[in-house]
Write a protein that holds these residues in place. Structure first.
Motif, PDB file in Angstrom:
ATOM      1  N   LEU A   1     144.386 106.884  43.407  1.00 10.63           N
ATOM      2  CA  LEU A   1     144.678 107.756  42.269  1.00 10.63           C
ATOM      3  C   LEU A   1     146.120 107.625  41.815  1.00 10.63           C
ATOM      4  N   GLU A   2     147.045 107.468  42.785  1.00 11.74           N
ATOM      5  CA  GLU A   2     148.470 107.358  42.419  1.00 11.74           C
ATOM      6  C   GLU A   2     148.692 106.159  41.499  1.00 11.74           C
ATOM      7  N   VAL A   3     148.093 105.036  41.846  1.00 18.52           N
ATOM      8  CA  VAL A   3     148.285 103.823  41.053  1.00 18.52           C
ATOM      9  C   VAL A   3     147.664 103.991  39.671  1.00 18.52           C
ATOM     10  N   ILE A   4     146.504 104.626  39.605  1.00 18.60           N
ATOM     11  CA  ILE A   4     145.851 104.847  38.307  1.00 18.60           C
ATOM     12  C   ILE A   4     146.695 105.776  37.435  1.00 18.60           C
ATOM     13  N   GLU A   5     147.242 106.838  38.052  1.00 22.28           N
ATOM     14  CA  GLU A   5     148.136 107.748  37.309  1.00 22.28           C
ATOM     15  C   GLU A   5     149.336 106.979  36.771  1.00 22.28           C
ATOM     16  N   LYS A   6     149.912 106.153  37.642  1.00 24.28           N
ATOM     17  CA  LYS A   6     151.096 105.379  37.261  1.00 24.28           C
ATOM     18  C   LYS A   6     150.761 104.408  36.123  1.00 24.28           C
ATOM     19  N   ALA A   7     149.573 103.806  36.198  1.00 23.89           N
ATOM     20  CA  ALA A   7     149.141 102.875  35.152  1.00 23.89           C
ATOM     21  C   ALA A   7     149.036 103.599  33.812  1.00 23.89           C
ATOM     22  N   GLU A   8     148.501 104.825  33.854  1.00 19.25           N
ATOM     23  CA  GLU A   8     148.333 105.580  32.613  1.00 19.25           C
ATOM     24  C   GLU A   8     149.692 105.990  32.039  1.00 19.25           C
ATOM     25  N   GLN A   9     150.599 106.447  32.908  1.00 20.99           N
ATOM     26  CA  GLN A   9     151.920 106.870  32.432  1.00 20.99           C
ATOM     27  C   GLN A   9     152.736 105.700  31.894  1.00 20.99           C
ATOM     28  N   SER A  10     152.678 104.568  32.580  1.00 20.20           N
ATOM     29  CA  SER A  10     153.523 103.437  32.185  1.00 20.20           C
ATOM     30  C   SER A  10     152.905 102.607  31.061  1.00 20.20           C
ATOM     31  N   ASN A  11     151.605 102.859  30.782  1.00 24.45           N
ATOM     32  CA  ASN A  11     150.905 102.124  29.724  1.00 24.45           C
ATOM     33  C   ASN A  11     150.831 100.620  30.011  1.00 24.45           C
ATOM     34  N   ILE A  12     150.896 100.242  31.282  1.00 19.21           N
ATOM     35  CA  ILE A  12     150.929  98.830  31.653  1.00 19.21           C
ATOM     36  C   ILE A  12     149.622  98.106  31.313  1.00 19.21           C
TER      37      ILE A  12
ATOM     38  N   VAL B   1     148.359  95.029  38.670  1.00 16.99           N
ATOM     39  CA  VAL B   1     149.326  94.988  37.569  1.00 16.99           C
ATOM     40  C   VAL B   1     150.348  96.126  37.664  1.00 16.99           C
ATOM     41  N   VAL B   2     150.022  97.164  38.436  1.00 17.07           N
ATOM     42  CA  VAL B   2     150.938  98.304  38.550  1.00 17.07           C
ATOM     43  C   VAL B   2     151.957  98.074  39.658  1.00 17.07           C
ATOM     44  N   THR B   3     151.474  97.731  40.863  1.00 16.33           N
ATOM     45  CA  THR B   3     152.376  97.605  42.014  1.00 16.33           C
ATOM     46  C   THR B   3     152.918  96.194  42.187  1.00 16.33           C
ATOM     47  N   GLY B   4     152.225  95.202  41.609  1.00 14.31           N
ATOM     48  CA  GLY B   4     152.650  93.816  41.766  1.00 14.31           C
ATOM     49  C   GLY B   4     152.271  93.229  43.116  1.00 14.31           C
ATOM     50  N   GLU B   5     151.469  93.954  43.894  1.00 16.88           N
ATOM     51  CA  GLU B   5     151.070  93.460  45.223  1.00 16.88           C
ATOM     52  C   GLU B   5     149.822  92.593  45.130  1.00 16.88           C
ATOM     53  N   MET B   6     149.790  91.569  45.962  1.00 16.18           N
ATOM     54  CA  MET B   6     148.571  90.771  46.091  1.00 16.18           C
ATOM     55  C   MET B   6     147.679  91.487  47.107  1.00 16.18           C
ATOM     56  N   ARG B   7     146.417  91.715  46.741  1.00 16.02           N
ATOM     57  CA  ARG B   7     145.488  92.401  47.638  1.00 16.02           C
ATOM     58  C   ARG B   7     144.123  91.727  47.569  1.00 16.02           C
ATOM     59  N   PRO B   8     143.311  91.930  48.609  1.00 16.24           N
ATOM     60  CA  PRO B   8     141.934  91.425  48.524  1.00 16.24           C
ATOM     61  C   PRO B   8     141.242  92.040  47.315  1.00 16.24           C
ATOM     62  N   LYS B   9     140.453  91.238  46.619  1.00 19.69           N
ATOM     63  CA  LYS B   9     139.778  91.662  45.397  1.00 19.69           C
ATOM     64  C   LYS B   9     138.981  92.959  45.582  1.00 19.69           C
TER      65      LYS B   9
ATOM     66  N   GLY C   1     135.953  87.988  29.943  1.00 20.97           N
ATOM     67  CA  GLY C   1     137.039  88.606  29.209  1.00 20.97           C
ATOM     68  C   GLY C   1     138.334  88.572  29.986  1.00 20.97           C
ATOM     69  N   ARG C   2     139.378  89.072  29.357  1.00 18.32           N
ATOM     70  CA  ARG C   2     140.694  89.142  29.970  1.00 18.32           C
ATOM     71  C   ARG C   2     140.692  90.298  30.945  1.00 18.32           C
ATOM     72  N   GLY C   3     141.018  90.038  32.196  1.00 17.12           N
ATOM     73  CA  GLY C   3     140.956  91.092  33.207  1.00 17.12           C
ATOM     74  C   GLY C   3     142.320  91.486  33.731  1.00 17.12           C
ATOM     75  N   ALA C   4     142.425  92.747  34.127  1.00 21.02           N
ATOM     76  CA  ALA C   4     143.621  93.234  34.812  1.00 21.02           C
ATOM     77  C   ALA C   4     143.133  94.033  36.010  1.00 21.02           C
ATOM     78  N   TYR C   5     143.842  93.915  37.110  1.00 20.30           N
ATOM     79  CA  TYR C   5     143.402  94.595  38.331  1.00 20.30           C
ATOM     80  C   TYR C   5     144.346  95.732  38.679  1.00 20.30           C
ATOM     81  N   VAL C   6     143.767  96.867  39.130  1.00 20.54           N
ATOM     82  CA  VAL C   6     144.583  97.964  39.648  1.00 20.54           C
ATOM     83  C   VAL C   6     144.049  98.355  41.017  1.00 20.54           C
ATOM     84  N   THR C   7     144.977  98.757  41.891  1.00 15.17           N
ATOM     85  CA  THR C   7     144.620  99.192  43.238  1.00 15.17           C
ATOM     86  C   THR C   7     143.787 100.461  43.161  1.00 15.17           C
TER      87      THR C   7
END
Length: 90
Positions: free
Chosen positions: A54-65, A13-21, A45-51
């Motif tokens: 750490l960079e992606v997790i930081e970005k997710a927290e800052q952007s509130n995505i 949900v942060v980078t928009g890239e398709m990746r292996p689960k 439940g409703r799921g969201a995936y993040v890579t």
């Protein structure tokens, strides 16, 4: 002839890239509105995936995505848990 199994892919949900689960971590909001990290990727439940970086997790927290994607407040403990998961794997 052996058929090659299809690797399930999900979108970060942060980078928009398709990746292996396996390269992603799933965050779930269940019907009671509880949000938690789902390392198994199998909880209801409703799921969201993040890579898993750490960079992606930081970005997710800052952007509130995650809050927007899951349509709910995300506690900072969720991000801490994600960071722990990522650092324990690398």
């Amino acid at each position: 002839m052996a058929t090659k199994r299809k690797i399930p892919e999900r979108k970060c949900v942060v980078t928009g890239e398709m990746r292996p689960k396996k390269e992603l971590i799933r965050i779930v909001r269940n019907k009671d509105g509880e949000v938690f990290v789902d390392p198994t990727g199998k909880k209801n439940g409703r799921g969201a995936y993040v890579t898993k970086t750490l960079e992606v997790i930081e970005k997710a927290e800052q952007s509130n995505i995650l809050a927007r994607t899951l349509n709910t407040e995300i506690e900072s403990t969720i991000y801490e848990e994600l960071r722990k998961l990522v650092s324990s794997e690398s």
